[in-house]
Design a protein around this motif. Structure first.
Motif, PDB file in Angstrom:
ATOM      1  N   MET A 108       0.835  -1.205   0.000  1.00  0.00           N
ATOM      2  CA  MET A 108       0.000   0.000   0.000  1.00  0.00           C
ATOM      3  C   MET A 108       0.872   1.259   0.000  1.00  0.00           C
ATOM      4  SD  MET A 108      -2.855  -1.397   2.687  1.00  0.00           S
ATOM      5  CE  MET A 108      -3.689   0.155   2.934  1.00  0.00           C
ATOM      6  N   ARG A 109       1.907   1.265   0.813  1.00  0.00           N
ATOM      7  CA  ARG A 109       2.801   2.422   0.893  1.00  0.00           C
ATOM      8  C   ARG A 109       3.531   2.625  -0.441  1.00  0.00           C
ATOM      9  NH1 ARG A 109       5.935   1.014   5.009  1.00  0.00           N
ATOM     10  NH2 ARG A 109       7.571   0.260   3.649  1.00  0.00           N
TER      11      ARG A 109
ATOM     12  N   ARG B  11       2.608   7.595  -6.682  1.00  0.00           N
ATOM     13  CA  ARG B  11       1.660   8.546  -7.252  1.00  0.00           C
ATOM     14  C   ARG B  11       2.042   9.967  -6.870  1.00  0.00           C
ATOM     15  NH1 ARG B  11       0.978   3.948  -8.546  1.00  0.00           N
ATOM     16  NH2 ARG B  11      -0.939   3.024  -9.290  1.00  0.00           N
ATOM     17  N   PRO B  12       1.913  10.906  -7.831  1.00  0.00           N
ATOM     18  CA  PRO B  12       2.319  12.286  -7.538  1.00  0.00           C
ATOM     19  C   PRO B  12       1.364  13.018  -6.591  1.00  0.00           C
ATOM     20  CG  PRO B  12       1.464  12.118  -9.777  1.00  0.00           C
ATOM     21  CD  PRO B  12       1.527  10.720  -9.223  1.00  0.00           C
ATOM     22  N   ASP B  13       0.081  12.654  -6.590  1.00  0.00           N
ATOM     23  CA  ASP B  13      -0.892  13.364  -5.765  1.00  0.00           C
ATOM     24  C   ASP B  13      -1.362  12.454  -4.628  1.00  0.00           C
ATOM     25  OD1 ASP B  13      -2.848  14.922  -4.633  1.00  0.00           O
ATOM     26  OD2 ASP B  13      -3.875  15.365  -6.522  1.00  0.00           O
TER      27      ASP B  13
ATOM     28  N   VAL C 208      -5.028  10.275  -3.817  1.00  0.00           N
ATOM     29  CA  VAL C 208      -5.045   8.824  -3.638  1.00  0.00           C
ATOM     30  C   VAL C 208      -5.626   8.467  -2.273  1.00  0.00           C
ATOM     31  CG1 VAL C 208      -3.611   6.750  -3.437  1.00  0.00           C
ATOM     32  CG2 VAL C 208      -3.110   8.446  -5.210  1.00  0.00           C
ATOM     33  N   LEU C 209      -5.168   9.154  -1.235  1.00  0.00           N
ATOM     34  CA  LEU C 209      -5.684   8.871   0.112  1.00  0.00           C
ATOM     35  C   LEU C 209      -7.168   9.204   0.228  1.00  0.00           C
ATOM     36  CD1 LEU C 209      -2.685  10.029   2.304  1.00  0.00           C
ATOM     37  CD2 LEU C 209      -3.584   7.703   2.088  1.00  0.00           C
TER      38      LEU C 209
ATOM     39  N   THR D  93     -13.646   4.840  -0.195  1.00  0.00           N
ATOM     40  CA  THR D  93     -14.074   3.464  -0.464  1.00  0.00           C
ATOM     41  C   THR D  93     -14.177   2.615   0.795  1.00  0.00           C
ATOM     42  OG1 THR D  93     -11.822   2.626  -0.833  1.00  0.00           O
ATOM     43  CG2 THR D  93     -12.994   3.537  -2.753  1.00  0.00           C
ATOM     44  N   LEU D  94     -13.752   3.150   1.938  1.00  0.00           N
ATOM     45  CA  LEU D  94     -13.787   2.378   3.179  1.00  0.00           C
ATOM     46  C   LEU D  94     -15.208   2.210   3.700  1.00  0.00           C
ATOM     47  CD1 LEU D  94     -10.787   3.965   5.149  1.00  0.00           C
ATOM     48  CD2 LEU D  94     -10.836   1.751   3.975  1.00  0.00           C
TER      49      LEU D  94
END
Length: 129
Positions: free
Chosen positions: A88-89, A95-97, A101-102, A108-109
């Motif tokens: 995951m890390r 990814r640049p952004d 992403v977070l 989606t959680l």
């Protein structure tokens, strides 16, 4: 799957073999030499194939190794949850952004997972307090 030309069982992608060996090492609960790994695989892979795969996994940072006699003994650097967290890390770091992403991940959680994440982040993030 077709048998390989040496009659040692079905061919598998390198990633599948790495996963298989990682699972075997995690279940062993102790560091194993390539000979011990090959033995536990029941002759499915040659000794030299096991050495190659374990060496590759060590180079990738998946395994530690310590000298044992004339060989090395290999052990996973973390457990299954630790490897999932590393994946995951890695995705996040590629990814640049990171914020986007977070944010998408958080969206989606499930409510249960979101509550668990808030709890893990600390009391100041826990809305139940």
């Amino acid at each position: 799957m077709a048998a390989d030309t040496q009659g040692r069982g079905p061919k598998r992608a390198n990633g599948a073999r790495e996963t298989e060996l990682l699972d075997l090492l995690q279940k062993a609960g102790t560091a194993l030499t390539p000979g011990e790994v090959a033995e536990r695989l029941g002759g499915e892979l040659t000794y030299s194939s096991v050495v190659t795969i374990l060496t590759r996994m060590h180079t990738k940072g998946l395994l530690t190794r310590t000298p044992r006699g004339r060989a090395y003994a290999y052990a996973p650097v973390t457990d299954d949850a630790g490897f999932a967290a590393r994946r995951m890390r890695t995705v996040l770091e590629e990814r640049p952004d990171r914020e986007a992403v977070l944010a998408r991940f958080a969206d989606t959680l499930s409510d249960t997972d979101a509550d668990l994440l808030r709890h893990l982040l600390g009391p100041e993030q826990d809305t139940d307090r």
